[in-house]
Design a protein around this motif. Structure first.
Motif, PDB file in Angstrom:
ATOM      1  N   GLY A 156      -4.726 -10.282   5.464  1.00 22.62           N
ATOM      2  CA  GLY A 156      -4.562  -8.917   5.954  1.00 22.62           C
ATOM      3  C   GLY A 156      -5.813  -8.283   6.535  1.00 22.62           C
ATOM      4  N   ALA A 157      -6.908  -9.058   6.675  1.00 19.55           N
ATOM      5  CA  ALA A 157      -8.103  -8.521   7.338  1.00 19.55           C
ATOM      6  C   ALA A 157      -8.044  -8.986   8.785  1.00 19.55           C
ATOM      7  CB  ALA A 157      -9.358  -9.034   6.661  1.00 19.55           C
ATOM      8  N   GLU A 158      -7.927  -8.027   9.678  1.00 17.92           N
ATOM      9  CA  GLU A 158      -7.740  -8.390  11.081  1.00 17.92           C
ATOM     10  C   GLU A 158      -9.090  -8.734  11.717  1.00 17.92           C
ATOM     11  OE1 GLU A 158      -6.551  -6.023  15.051  1.00 17.92           O
ATOM     12  OE2 GLU A 158      -5.708  -5.248  13.195  1.00 17.92           O
ATOM     13  N   VAL A 159      -9.316  -9.998  11.979  1.00 16.02           N
ATOM     14  CA  VAL A 159     -10.579 -10.369  12.649  1.00 16.02           C
ATOM     15  C   VAL A 159     -10.262 -11.180  13.898  1.00 16.02           C
ATOM     16  CG1 VAL A 159     -12.162 -10.353  10.689  1.00 16.02           C
ATOM     17  CG2 VAL A 159     -10.777 -12.362  11.108  1.00 16.02           C
ATOM     18  N   VAL A 160     -11.156 -11.085  14.875  1.00 13.32           N
ATOM     19  CA  VAL A 160     -10.985 -11.853  16.108  1.00 13.32           C
ATOM     20  C   VAL A 160     -11.431 -13.284  15.829  1.00 13.32           C
ATOM     21  CG1 VAL A 160     -11.690 -12.055  18.511  1.00 13.32           C
ATOM     22  CG2 VAL A 160     -11.374  -9.800  17.490  1.00 13.32           C
ATOM     23  N   VAL A 233      -5.889  -4.852   0.825  1.00  9.18           N
ATOM     24  CA  VAL A 233      -5.442  -4.783  -0.569  1.00  9.18           C
ATOM     25  C   VAL A 233      -4.368  -5.834  -0.819  1.00  9.18           C
ATOM     26  CG1 VAL A 233      -6.041  -2.379  -1.020  1.00  9.18           C
ATOM     27  CG2 VAL A 233      -3.851  -2.917   0.025  1.00  9.18           C
ATOM     28  N   LYS A 234      -4.205  -6.730   0.142  1.00  8.96           N
ATOM     29  CA  LYS A 234      -3.159  -7.738   0.025  1.00  8.96           C
ATOM     30  C   LYS A 234      -3.297  -8.588  -1.246  1.00  8.96           C
ATOM     31  CE  LYS A 234      -0.363 -10.187   3.337  1.00  8.96           C
ATOM     32  NZ  LYS A 234      -0.317 -10.776   4.664  1.00  8.96           N
ATOM     33  N   ILE A 291      -8.958  -7.854  -9.528  1.00  7.75           N
ATOM     34  CA  ILE A 291      -8.862  -6.388  -9.611  1.00  7.75           C
ATOM     35  C   ILE A 291     -10.250  -5.794  -9.872  1.00  7.75           C
ATOM     36  CG2 ILE A 291      -7.880  -4.480 -10.948  1.00  7.75           C
ATOM     37  CD1 ILE A 291      -5.390  -6.270 -11.306  1.00  7.75           C
ATOM     38  N   GLY A 292     -11.005  -6.474 -10.733  1.00  2.06           N
ATOM     39  CA  GLY A 292     -12.373  -6.034 -11.021  1.00  2.06           C
ATOM     40  C   GLY A 292     -13.218  -5.971  -9.760  1.00  2.06           C
ATOM     41  N   GLU A 293     -12.990  -6.923  -8.889  1.00  2.74           N
ATOM     42  CA  GLU A 293     -13.734  -6.960  -7.624  1.00  2.74           C
ATOM     43  C   GLU A 293     -13.503  -5.678  -6.817  1.00  2.74           C
ATOM     44  OE1 GLU A 293     -16.246  -8.641  -4.903  1.00  2.74           O
ATOM     45  OE2 GLU A 293     -15.756  -9.453  -6.877  1.00  2.74           O
ATOM     46  N   TYR A 294     -12.247  -5.251  -6.792  1.00  2.00           N
ATOM     47  CA  TYR A 294     -11.933  -4.006  -6.073  1.00  2.00           C
ATOM     48  C   TYR A 294     -12.534  -2.800  -6.783  1.00  2.00           C
ATOM     49  CZ  TYR A 294      -8.780  -6.228  -2.805  1.00  2.00           C
ATOM     50  OH  TYR A 294      -8.280  -6.980  -1.797  1.00  2.00           O
ATOM     51  N   ILE A 295     -12.477  -2.816  -8.112  1.00  2.00           N
ATOM     52  CA  ILE A 295     -13.060  -1.685  -8.846  1.00  2.00           C
ATOM     53  C   ILE A 295     -14.559  -1.624  -8.580  1.00  2.00           C
ATOM     54  CG2 ILE A 295     -13.489  -0.742 -11.157  1.00  2.00           C
ATOM     55  CD1 ILE A 295     -10.781  -1.846 -11.968  1.00  2.00           C
TER      56      ILE A 295
END
Ligand code: UDP
Ligand code: MG
Length: 330
Positions: A156-160, A233-234, A291-295
């Motif tokens: 879900g990360a849009e990269v070229v 957040v996928k 989840i910890g990574e996002y926190i």
């Protein structure tokens, strides 16, 4: 029409070996573009010293004394490639019409700049430099890099595809980009979010001309992971979905266990119990980690620390200084 002022933004970290070689290549390209009247003569090459421990900053200040097309700023310490590029772009934004960011090691083909400027003159605000082939890379680097882009997009990360940080951005696009206040930087994933008319130009990437890469496998993996968790957040959604599936399966398992118990076929299955415990335990640890990574990211964002701090500037950059420092409140 007056040709646009171009600032070429070049992050440099411990590059004393390669700078003496590539600086003249950059200058040749710039003067060539000026001679063709594609860009204004006030165009500059802006080196960003990213807290180098070697002679890099001295080389930059010497260059700026020899030729006014060379300018430099220095970060107060090493903050990493992405922050260095951002510092340079934010410094350049109010002084120019277009910027091109490029690494200082001569790996990216400078001739692609002609096409980038042409695309800008055709109305594009962002032009991505895309590697046409990866022949000069080792099989391992090629394999991991291509897998990485595909994985990023799926997450879900849009990269070229095959675009790193060699790109043209107009001052207009940069002013919008400056409103993206996040501290966790993954420029190649953030820039497409700015929008505007954009295009890609293709070029061949060469070997590093001197010195060594600062991106060993560990750093590359970290950048890849940061790329995903700062843009999408996928993974968290996938965790929720997996959790749901496991819950349903567990529910079926419980019913099955009850039925076997009631029909008197219950076996003292130590193995199956142990397997289930391990599986669930492992899953939970992994998911909590993600989840910890996002926190962790939220923690860093709430601190809103400055994304770069500039400690020094070459003379001309001081004279034309339009904004102090580079913190988030700009
Ligand atoms: N760089 C930087 N700060 C760092 C690491 C690298 O500014 O902490 C710069 C480096 O000087 C170079 C660019 O980022 O101009 C890309 O680094 P490198 O060529 O080592 O990476 P690779 O091309 O091997 O991925
Ligand atoms: Mg390189």
């Amino acid at each position: 029409m007056k040709p646009p002022i171009l600032y070429i933004v070049i992050p440099c970290y411990n590059e004393e070996k390669v700078l003496p070689i590539t600086s003249s290549m950059f200058l040749n390209k710039l003067t060539d573009l000026i001679a063709q009247n594609k860009i204004h003569q006030d165009s500059r090459i802006l080196f960003v010293n990213d807290g180098s421990k070697d002679d890099t900053w001295n080389i930059i200040t010497d260059l700026s004394r020899q030729d006014c097309h060379f300018q430099g700023i220095a970060q107060s310490r090493n903050r990493g490639h992405q922050n260095a590029v951002l510092a340079g772009l934010m410094e350049a934004m109010d002084r120019c019409d277009i910027t091109i960011s490029i690494d200082c090691d001569g790996q990216d083909d400078l001739n692609a700049m002609d096409q980038m400027v042409d695309a800008y003159l055709d109305g594009c605000e962002i032009v991505y430099g895309v590697r046409a082939s990866r022949d000069t890379d080792t099989f391992f680097k090629r394999f991991t890099a291509e897998g990485y882009y595909k994985f990023l997009n799926r997450m879900g990360a849009e990269v070229v595809y095959n675009h790193a940080d060699y790109r043209l951005m107009s001052a207009r696009a940069l002013h919008e980009f400056a409103k993206f206040k996040e501290v966790n930087l993954f420029l190649r994933g953030m820039v497409p979010l700015v929008g505007f008319k954009s295009t890609s130009v293709y070029y061949d990437r060469h070997e590093r001309l001197a010195g060594e890469s600062h991106y060993p496998l560990k750093k590359m993996l970290m950048l890849a992971f940061d790329g995903i968790t700062s843009l999408s957040v996928k993974p968290i959604r996938m965790i929720t979905a997996t959790g749901l599936i496991i819950s349903v399966l567990s529910f079926i398992g419980i019913i099955w266990a009850l039925i076997t118990a009631m029909t008197g076929q219950a076996v003292a299955g130590w193995a199956s119990t142990a397997c289930i415990v391990c599986f669930i335990g492992g899953m939970q640890a992994l998911f909590l980690g993600i989840i910890g990574e996002y926190i962790g990211k939220i923690y860093l964002e709430t601190k809103a620390r400055p994304r770069y701090i500039i400690s020094e500037r070459t003379k001309e950059m001081l004279e034309t200084d339009r904004h102090e420092g580079g913190n988030n409140d700009e």
